[in-house]
Write an enzyme that holds these catalytic residues in place. Structure first.
Site, mmCIF file in Angstrom:
data_model
loop_
_atom_site.group_PDB
_atom_site.id
_atom_site.type_symbol
_atom_site.label_atom_id
_atom_site.label_comp_id
_atom_site.label_asym_id
_atom_site.label_seq_id
_atom_site.Cartn_x
_atom_site.Cartn_y
_atom_site.Cartn_z
ATOM 1 N N LYS A 55 0.845 -1.204 0.000
ATOM 2 C CA LYS A 55 0.000 0.000 0.000
ATOM 3 C C LYS A 55 0.880 1.255 0.000
ATOM 4 C CE LYS A 55 -3.715 -2.423 2.405
ATOM 5 N NZ LYS A 55 -4.393 -2.690 3.679
ATOM 6 N N GLN A 99 -4.105 -1.194 9.868
ATOM 7 C CA GLN A 99 -4.008 -2.527 9.266
ATOM 8 C C GLN A 99 -4.547 -3.580 10.238
ATOM 9 O OE1 GLN A 99 -2.995 -3.231 6.054
ATOM 10 N NE2 GLN A 99 -3.618 -5.341 6.502
ATOM 11 N N ASP A 122 -10.829 3.240 4.462
ATOM 12 C CA ASP A 122 -11.099 1.805 4.318
ATOM 13 C C ASP A 122 -12.606 1.532 4.312
ATOM 14 O OD1 ASP A 122 -8.901 0.153 3.909
ATOM 15 O OD2 ASP A 122 -8.306 0.161 6.015
#
Ligand code: NDP
Length: 285
Positions: A55, A99, A122
């Site tokens: 990412k 994460q 997200d």
């Protein structure tokens, strides 16, 4: 027998990233805004480290500014929330990514919901998921958003098609269900308690599988001519990556199929870039 068309997620993602690069440059020149993404990786889970590295590399390539945080695995929930609160206040940061998975002593939902929904790129906060379900403007979670783009690269009009989503996680299966409902599919959601999965697969014009079980879906379960998106990431004993669908067999039945690797994965990262850019654009309004 004809083999399925391979849905090249890498190529589709590369195309989208070219547009993101242009939009990032335009935002900088017109509004003097550089999209900024904060990434928090707790502990040293090897798979998470790899995903975060991918990412970060992708962000750098399109001109998104990164703010990286690596708390130790024993960080407390309170400390993590303090960090997120400071990032919520930081005007240079438009997106915050934590994460997953987090260590067991931390309640993931408490952490996710500490993120300002306007920076939840997200799309995992209760606010964003609620907006998705009620069809309001929101950050659509990256994997389902990417899967939809892959499906639309094959099928123009999803109206009335039968779709089956296998897996009901908050980050893939459930939002995928709603994304497909919004596109007027008739959607079934399967999980570990589902009876007769092969029969459900056989009825699906669109099949999205997000389970985490190597080759769970057999070729002869698949409806001939259907579109199959394999989200699963599994590692074999010799460290090769496989999906949840038996790709070799399935290619004899499906009309189109996304491979693992090179299908849903690159699209997930690309949609994170898209969402971060969208957040930066909104901050200028
Ligand atoms: P979860 O482990 O959170 O969920 C897995 C789901 O699969 C659960 O709903 C579970 O059912 C269901 N399931 C388990 N076994 C079966 C079975 N035999 N038949 C039907 N359903 C079953 O996983 P995630 O959604 O987080 O991830 C799924 C996979 O996708 C993983 O391999 C992950 O690595 C990958 N992934 C890939 C991404 C990408 O970018 N390509 C992004 C995110 C995930 P139940 O709820 O009943 O337990």
């Amino acid at each position: 027998m004809n083999l399925a068309k391979i849905i090249d997620g890498k190529a589709i993602a590369a195309n989208l990233r070219q547009n993101i690069i242009k939009d990032v440059l335009e935002l900088k020149s017109s509004k003097n805004i550089i999209p900024g993404l904060a990434v928090i990786l707790v502990g040293d889970n090897p798979a998470s480290k790899l995903y975060v590295r991918n990412k970060i590399t992708a962000c750098k390539k399109v001109g998104i500014k990164l703010f990286e945080f690596y708390p130790e695995a024993n960080v407390s929930e309170v400390e993590l929330i303090k960090l997120i609160n400071s990032l919520n206040e930081n005007k240079e940061i438009h997106g915050i990514l934590v994460q997953l998975p987090l260590p067991d002593h931390i309640n993931s939902m408490n952490i996710i919901n500490a993120i300002d929904p306007r920076k939840d790129v997200d799309g995992f906060t209760a606010t964003n998921l609620g907006k998705l379900v009620t069809e309001q403007d929101c950050f659509v979670p990256c994997t389902p958003q990417g899967c939809l783009i892959l499906i639309k690269s094959i099928i123009d009009k999803l109206d009335g098609l039968n779709a089956l989503v296998v897996g009901r996680s908050n980050i893939v299966g459930k939002p995928m269900l709603h994304v497909l409902i919004q596109n007027n599919c008739t959607v079934t959601l399967a999980h570990s308690h589902t009876k007769n999965l092969p029969l459900l697969c056989k009825q699906a014009d669109i099949l999205v599988v997000a389970v985490g079980s190597s080759n769970l879906i057999k070729g002869d379960w698949i409806k001939p001519g259907s579109t199959v998106i394999d989200v699963g990431i599994n590692y074999t004993a010799d460290n090769k990556i496989t999906g949840d669908v038996d790709f070799k067999e399935a290619a004899h039945y499906a009309g189109a199929i996304s491979p693992v690797p090179g299908g849903a994965g690159p699209m997930t990262v690309t949609c994170l870039l898209k969402n971060t850019l969208k957040s930066a654009l909104y901050s200028a309004l």
